[in-house]
Write a protein that holds these residues in place. Structure first.
Motif, PDB file in Angstrom:
ATOM      1  N   ASP A   1       0.961   2.935  10.740  1.00 59.58           N
ATOM      2  CA  ASP A   1      -0.133   2.154  10.166  1.00 59.58           C
ATOM      3  C   ASP A   1      -0.048   0.750  10.760  1.00 59.58           C
ATOM      4  O   ASP A   1       0.637   0.548  11.773  1.00 59.58           O
ATOM      5  CB  ASP A   1      -0.072   2.141   8.635  1.00 59.58           C
ATOM      6  CG  ASP A   1       1.231   1.545   8.090  1.00 59.58           C
ATOM      7  OD1 ASP A   1       1.958   0.867   8.847  1.00 59.58           O
ATOM      8  OD2 ASP A   1       1.527   1.741   6.895  1.00 59.58           O
ATOM      9  N   ASP A   2      -0.714  -0.210  10.155  1.00 63.13           N
ATOM     10  CA  ASP A   2      -0.686  -1.581  10.682  1.00 63.13           C
ATOM     11  C   ASP A   2       0.679  -2.232  10.550  1.00 63.13           C
ATOM     12  O   ASP A   2       0.950  -3.234  11.208  1.00 63.13           O
ATOM     13  CB  ASP A   2      -1.736  -2.438   9.956  1.00 63.13           C
ATOM     14  CG  ASP A   2      -3.165  -2.023  10.273  1.00 63.13           C
ATOM     15  OD1 ASP A   2      -3.361  -1.369  11.316  1.00 63.13           O
ATOM     16  OD2 ASP A   2      -4.068  -2.347   9.476  1.00 63.13           O
ATOM     17  N   CYS A   3       1.535  -1.670   9.728  1.00 59.19           N
ATOM     18  CA  CYS A   3       2.835  -2.276   9.422  1.00 59.19           C
ATOM     19  C   CYS A   3       3.994  -1.609  10.159  1.00 59.19           C
ATOM     20  O   CYS A   3       4.960  -2.274  10.539  1.00 59.19           O
ATOM     21  CB  CYS A   3       3.066  -2.208   7.914  1.00 59.19           C
ATOM     22  SG  CYS A   3       4.604  -2.936   7.322  1.00 59.19           S
TER      23      CYS A   3
ATOM     24  N   HIS B   1       0.799  -1.231   0.000  1.00 57.67           N
ATOM     25  CA  HIS B   1       0.000   0.000   0.000  1.00 57.67           C
ATOM     26  C   HIS B   1       0.829   1.276   0.000  1.00 57.67           C
ATOM     27  O   HIS B   1       0.289   2.349  -0.281  1.00 57.67           O
ATOM     28  CB  HIS B   1      -0.932   0.009   1.210  1.00 57.67           C
ATOM     29  CG  HIS B   1      -1.844  -1.169   1.282  1.00 57.67           C
ATOM     30  ND1 HIS B   1      -2.870  -1.367   0.387  1.00 57.67           N
ATOM     31  CD2 HIS B   1      -1.871  -2.236   2.127  1.00 57.67           C
ATOM     32  CE1 HIS B   1      -3.506  -2.489   0.679  1.00 57.67           C
ATOM     33  NE2 HIS B   1      -2.917  -3.035   1.733  1.00 57.67           N
ATOM     34  N   HIS B   2       2.118   1.190   0.335  1.00 58.91           N
ATOM     35  CA  HIS B   2       2.893   2.421   0.494  1.00 58.91           C
ATOM     36  C   HIS B   2       4.312   2.272  -0.029  1.00 58.91           C
ATOM     37  O   HIS B   2       4.859   1.163  -0.089  1.00 58.91           O
ATOM     38  CB  HIS B   2       2.962   2.819   1.978  1.00 58.91           C
ATOM     39  CG  HIS B   2       1.644   3.200   2.557  1.00 58.91           C
ATOM     40  ND1 HIS B   2       1.037   4.407   2.304  1.00 58.91           N
ATOM     41  CD2 HIS B   2       0.814   2.521   3.397  1.00 58.91           C
ATOM     42  CE1 HIS B   2      -0.113   4.465   2.954  1.00 58.91           C
ATOM     43  NE2 HIS B   2      -0.265   3.336   3.611  1.00 58.91           N
TER      44      HIS B   2
ATOM     45  N   ARG C   1       5.254   8.557   1.778  1.00 61.74           N
ATOM     46  CA  ARG C   1       5.555   8.853   3.181  1.00 61.74           C
ATOM     47  C   ARG C   1       7.070   8.964   3.364  1.00 61.74           C
ATOM     48  O   ARG C   1       7.830   8.220   2.755  1.00 61.74           O
ATOM     49  CB  ARG C   1       5.016   7.754   4.110  1.00 61.74           C
ATOM     50  CG  ARG C   1       3.524   7.604   4.094  1.00 61.74           C
ATOM     51  CD  ARG C   1       3.027   6.624   5.133  1.00 61.74           C
ATOM     52  NE  ARG C   1       3.653   5.323   5.030  1.00 61.74           N
ATOM     53  CZ  ARG C   1       3.174   4.228   5.608  1.00 61.74           C
ATOM     54  NH1 ARG C   1       2.066   4.292   6.332  1.00 61.74           N
ATOM     55  NH2 ARG C   1       3.786   3.068   5.473  1.00 61.74           N
TER      56      ARG C   1
ATOM     57  N   SER D   1       5.576   0.895  13.210  1.00 66.13           N
ATOM     58  CA  SER D   1       5.445   1.522  14.515  1.00 66.13           C
ATOM     59  C   SER D   1       6.705   2.329  14.819  1.00 66.13           C
ATOM     60  O   SER D   1       7.744   2.152  14.177  1.00 66.13           O
ATOM     61  CB  SER D   1       5.207   0.478  15.610  1.00 66.13           C
ATOM     62  OG  SER D   1       6.284  -0.434  15.690  1.00 66.13           O
TER      63      SER D   1
ATOM     64  N   THR E   1       7.597   4.131   1.223  1.00 65.78           N
ATOM     65  CA  THR E   1       8.012   4.944   2.356  1.00 65.78           C
ATOM     66  C   THR E   1       9.524   5.105   2.372  1.00 65.78           C
ATOM     67  O   THR E   1      10.263   4.153   2.143  1.00 65.78           O
ATOM     68  CB  THR E   1       7.562   4.271   3.671  1.00 65.78           C
ATOM     69  OG1 THR E   1       6.144   4.085   3.653  1.00 65.78           O
ATOM     70  CG2 THR E   1       7.956   5.105   4.879  1.00 65.78           C
TER      71      THR E   1
ATOM     72  N   ASN F   1       1.788   3.973  16.211  1.00 65.53           N
ATOM     73  CA  ASN F   1       1.776   3.303  14.919  1.00 65.53           C
ATOM     74  C   ASN F   1       1.563   4.312  13.798  1.00 65.53           C
ATOM     75  O   ASN F   1       0.702   5.198  13.906  1.00 65.53           O
ATOM     76  CB  ASN F   1       0.658   2.259  14.871  1.00 65.53           C
ATOM     77  CG  ASN F   1       0.858   1.165  15.898  1.00 65.53           C
ATOM     78  OD1 ASN F   1       1.925   0.552  15.966  1.00 65.53           O
ATOM     79  ND2 ASN F   1      -0.162   0.919  16.707  1.00 65.53           N
TER      80      ASN F   1
END
Length: 242
Positions: free
Chosen positions: A155-157, A45-46, A80, A159, A48, A153
């Motif tokens: 996101d979910d991935c 999804h990203h 990001r 932290s 980064t 966090n």
């Protein structure tokens, strides 16, 4: 699946006022020598970046842009940028000096910056680790996400945790999925040999705290088989703890 791509700008040495100068073919003995290499993290999804580098160029071309191109990407594809701290070798690559003034190099990215790190930089106006002219331009960018928490966090991935050490509010990041744990300790753990020869360094704001964190991380990394990323290591970019 997480893909990690080192974006090595080059190997450098620091002069007496912390300018980063390319080593090239020079034979050096006493100068501080280090790589500068942000990391591109690609997930489903990203796209980064972990820190943004110096913004180093050769023949008018950004080294990072050339490395992104090998992945079929441009700075416009980065969505990001996660900043560990604001020293010049981590932050200067966020902006570009043009005929019309400075502009952001990653205009489609949310840039995550710890607000308390900004306050520290502004209170340290004689610290040559910061490039204050460029930092002022960075802090005026419209796409900054200001961070205030000690941990949390993205996101979910991904932290983060504010740990201090190298700077008072430096933050580190974990990237996790079902298969792996990737750890970015930034300048608290910039090179592999910091794991092997852990000591307090005078170049850190709190060298003893940075040393403590490295010891804690090494124990956990070996237990959980982390992949560690090294921003300043000239030879070993990453290491899987067994």
């Amino acid at each position: 699946m997480i893909k990690v791509v080192p974006l090595k700008e080059g190997d450098f040495y620091e002069d007496e006022v912390k300018n980063f100068l390319p080593i090239g073919d020079k034979v050096l003995t006493t100068e501080i020598q280090l790589a500068v290499q942000p990391f591109l993290i690609i997930t489903d999804h990203h796209k980064t970046l972990l820190d943004a580098g110096l913004g180093y160029q050769e023949n008018g071309a950004y080294i990072i842009d050339q490395l992104l191109e090998k992945e079929g990407l441009t700075p416009l594809d980065i969505d990001r940028v996660l900043m560990s701290h604001l020293h010049k070798d981590h932050v200067n690559g966020l902006v570009e000096d043009t005929e019309k003034g400075y502009k952001g190099r990653f205009p489609n990215a949310d840039i995550y910056i710890q607000r308390r790190e900004v306050a520290f930089a502004e209170l340290s106006m004689d610290d040559i680790s910061f490039d204050y002219d460029i930092l002022e331009e960075v802090l005026a960018l419209p796409n900054i996400i200001w961070m205030n928490g000690d941990r949390g966090n993205i996101d979910d991935c991904i932290s983060y945790e504010v740990v201090g050490g190298h700077t008072p509010y430096m933050q580190v990041f974990w990237i996790k999925d079902d298969e792996q744990i990737i750890f970015y300790g930034a300048d608290n753990l910039p090179k592999y040999n910091y794991l092997e020869f852990n000591m307090a360094f005078k170049s850190d704001y709190d060298g003893k705290l940075a040393m403590k964190w490295r010891g804690d991380w090494k124990v956990q990394a070996e237990a959980e088989h982390w992949t560690m990323l090294f921003y300043h290591d000239m030879d070993k970019v990453m290491y899987i703890c067994e």
